[in-house]
Each structure stands twice: as structure tokens, then as C-alpha cells.
Design a protein around this motif. Sequence first.
Motif, PDB file in Angstrom:
ATOM      1  N   UNK A  59     -49.394  24.957   5.142  1.00  0.00           N
ATOM      2  CA  UNK A  59     -50.236  25.788   5.978  1.00  0.00           C
ATOM      3  C   UNK A  59     -49.503  27.105   6.225  1.00  0.00           C
ATOM      4  N   UNK A  60     -50.177  28.211   5.948  1.00  0.00           N
ATOM      5  CA  UNK A  60     -49.606  29.537   6.170  1.00  0.00           C
ATOM      6  C   UNK A  60     -49.422  29.788   7.669  1.00  0.00           C
ATOM      7  N   UNK A  61     -48.301  30.381   8.039  1.00  0.00           N
ATOM      8  CA  UNK A  61     -48.041  30.765   9.428  1.00  0.00           C
ATOM      9  C   UNK A  61     -47.385  32.142   9.424  1.00  0.00           C
ATOM     10  N   UNK A  62     -48.189  33.194   9.253  1.00  0.00           N
ATOM     11  CA  UNK A  62     -47.627  34.553   9.207  1.00  0.00           C
ATOM     12  C   UNK A  62     -46.837  34.876  10.474  1.00  0.00           C
ATOM     13  N   UNK A  63     -45.755  35.600  10.293  1.00  0.00           N
ATOM     14  CA  UNK A  63     -44.931  36.000  11.429  1.00  0.00           C
ATOM     15  C   UNK A  63     -43.891  34.980  11.839  1.00  0.00           C
ATOM     16  N   UNK A  64     -43.863  33.837  11.192  1.00  0.00           N
ATOM     17  CA  UNK A  64     -42.875  32.801  11.508  1.00  0.00           C
ATOM     18  C   UNK A  64     -41.528  33.193  10.895  1.00  0.00           C
ATOM     19  N   UNK A  65     -40.441  32.986  11.615  1.00  0.00           N
ATOM     20  CA  UNK A  65     -39.113  33.408  11.157  1.00  0.00           C
ATOM     21  C   UNK A  65     -38.542  32.520  10.058  1.00  0.00           C
ATOM     22  N   UNK A  66     -38.891  31.244  10.066  1.00  0.00           N
ATOM     23  CA  UNK A  66     -38.405  30.324   9.028  1.00  0.00           C
ATOM     24  C   UNK A  66     -39.422  29.202   8.857  1.00  0.00           C
ATOM     25  N   UNK A  67     -39.344  28.526   7.726  1.00  0.00           N
ATOM     26  CA  UNK A  67     -40.260  27.428   7.439  1.00  0.00           C
ATOM     27  C   UNK A  67     -40.022  26.268   8.390  1.00  0.00           C
ATOM     28  N   UNK A  68     -41.023  25.391   8.493  1.00  0.00           N
ATOM     29  CA  UNK A  68     -40.873  24.110   9.194  1.00  0.00           C
ATOM     30  C   UNK A  68     -41.365  23.033   8.238  1.00  0.00           C
ATOM     31  N   UNK A  69     -40.691  21.903   8.238  1.00  0.00           N
ATOM     32  CA  UNK A  69     -41.036  20.827   7.318  1.00  0.00           C
ATOM     33  C   UNK A  69     -41.172  19.506   8.063  1.00  0.00           C
ATOM     34  N   UNK A  70     -42.134  18.699   7.620  1.00  0.00           N
ATOM     35  CA  UNK A  70     -42.296  17.335   8.102  1.00  0.00           C
ATOM     36  C   UNK A  70     -42.151  16.400   6.919  1.00  0.00           C
ATOM     37  N   UNK A  71     -41.506  15.288   7.111  1.00  0.00           N
ATOM     38  CA  UNK A  71     -41.282  14.324   6.032  1.00  0.00           C
ATOM     39  C   UNK A  71     -41.941  13.016   6.412  1.00  0.00           C
ATOM     40  N   UNK A  72     -42.726  12.467   5.475  1.00  0.00           N
ATOM     41  CA  UNK A  72     -43.399  11.198   5.720  1.00  0.00           C
ATOM     42  C   UNK A  72     -43.117  10.257   4.554  1.00  0.00           C
ATOM     43  N   UNK A  73     -42.613   9.091   4.893  1.00  0.00           N
ATOM     44  CA  UNK A  73     -42.342   8.060   3.889  1.00  0.00           C
ATOM     45  C   UNK A  73     -43.020   6.791   4.390  1.00  0.00           C
ATOM     46  N   UNK A  74     -44.058   6.357   3.702  1.00  0.00           N
ATOM     47  CA  UNK A  74     -44.859   5.220   4.147  1.00  0.00           C
ATOM     48  C   UNK A  74     -44.222   3.874   3.889  1.00  0.00           C
ATOM     49  N   UNK A  75     -44.832   2.847   4.462  1.00  0.00           N
ATOM     50  CA  UNK A  75     -44.304   1.488   4.342  1.00  0.00           C
ATOM     51  C   UNK A  75     -44.432   0.910   2.940  1.00  0.00           C
ATOM     52  N   UNK A  76     -45.225   1.544   2.082  1.00  0.00           N
ATOM     53  CA  UNK A  76     -45.322   1.070   0.698  1.00  0.00           C
ATOM     54  C   UNK A  76     -44.015   1.297  -0.058  1.00  0.00           C
ATOM     55  N   UNK A  77     -43.168   2.191   0.462  1.00  0.00           N
ATOM     56  CA  UNK A  77     -41.865   2.447  -0.159  1.00  0.00           C
ATOM     57  C   UNK A  77     -40.978   1.210  -0.048  1.00  0.00           C
ATOM     58  N   UNK A  78     -41.036   0.536   1.078  1.00  0.00           N
ATOM     59  CA  UNK A  78     -40.194  -0.632   1.279  1.00  0.00           C
ATOM     60  C   UNK A  78     -39.818  -0.764   2.737  1.00  0.00           C
ATOM     61  N   UNK A  79     -38.707  -1.447   2.977  1.00  0.00           N
ATOM     62  CA  UNK A  79     -38.275  -1.648   4.363  1.00  0.00           C
ATOM     63  C   UNK A  79     -37.631  -0.371   4.915  1.00  0.00           C
TER      64      UNK A  79
END
Length: 114
Positions: free
Chosen positions: A33-53
Motif C-alpha cells: 500500500x502506497x503511503x506518500x510522505x512516509x520516511x521509511x517502509x513498514x513491513x508485516x510478516x505473516x507465517x500461517x499454521x500450514x507451515x508447521x509448528x
Amino acid sequence: MRKSYRVKKEQDFQRVFETHNSVANHKFIIYQMEKPGQHHFRVGISVGKKIGNAVHRNWVKRRIRQTLLEVKPELRPDVDFLVIARPSADGLSMAETKKNLVHALKLAKLIEKD
């Protein structure tokens, strides 16, 4: 990665999802999602339960975070994005994780192509 670089709140995650701006390869999905004027990126990480324990999920998340730290100077600052690991991302070496994640980031135009 510092807190200011993370998408943590559920409503922030949903806002990025609702833009429907995504790209994917066989191992990762990137929503952005574009966020003009933001000083640096933001990231979210999602790893679902299908990956394993929990051990496997945390292992995948650590590798994603390390890859993002290594490519941090090349990432666009004016964007929030989510990295979602697919089940096939489990068991990748660090080099394979970096290769696949950088490929997905280039597809999303978050990193300039070499």
C-alpha cells in the motif's frame, strides 16, 4: 528490525489487505500500500499454521527478517507491505529464502531491478 519499521496492528494489516495490490511467486505473497510522505517502509510478516509448528514458523520469520535487513537500503520508503510465507517456504536455506523473497519484492517493484 525496530518497531517503527513494523506493521503490528490488526487494522493496519487489514488496510494493506484491502488495497488488493499484491504479487506472488511460489514461496511468498507480497501485499503493498502506497503511503506518500512516509520516511521509511513498514513491513508485516505473516507465517500461517500450514507451515508447521511454532518452531518452524519462527524459523521462517527469522529468515525473512534477516533478508529484509540485508536489502533494507534498496527498499522503497513510501510503502507499507506485508510478506506472507506460503507452505513451500518451510525448509528453505537462507540463500534460497533470500533469492525467492528478493524475486517477489522485485515483482512488486519494491526493489529496483538489477
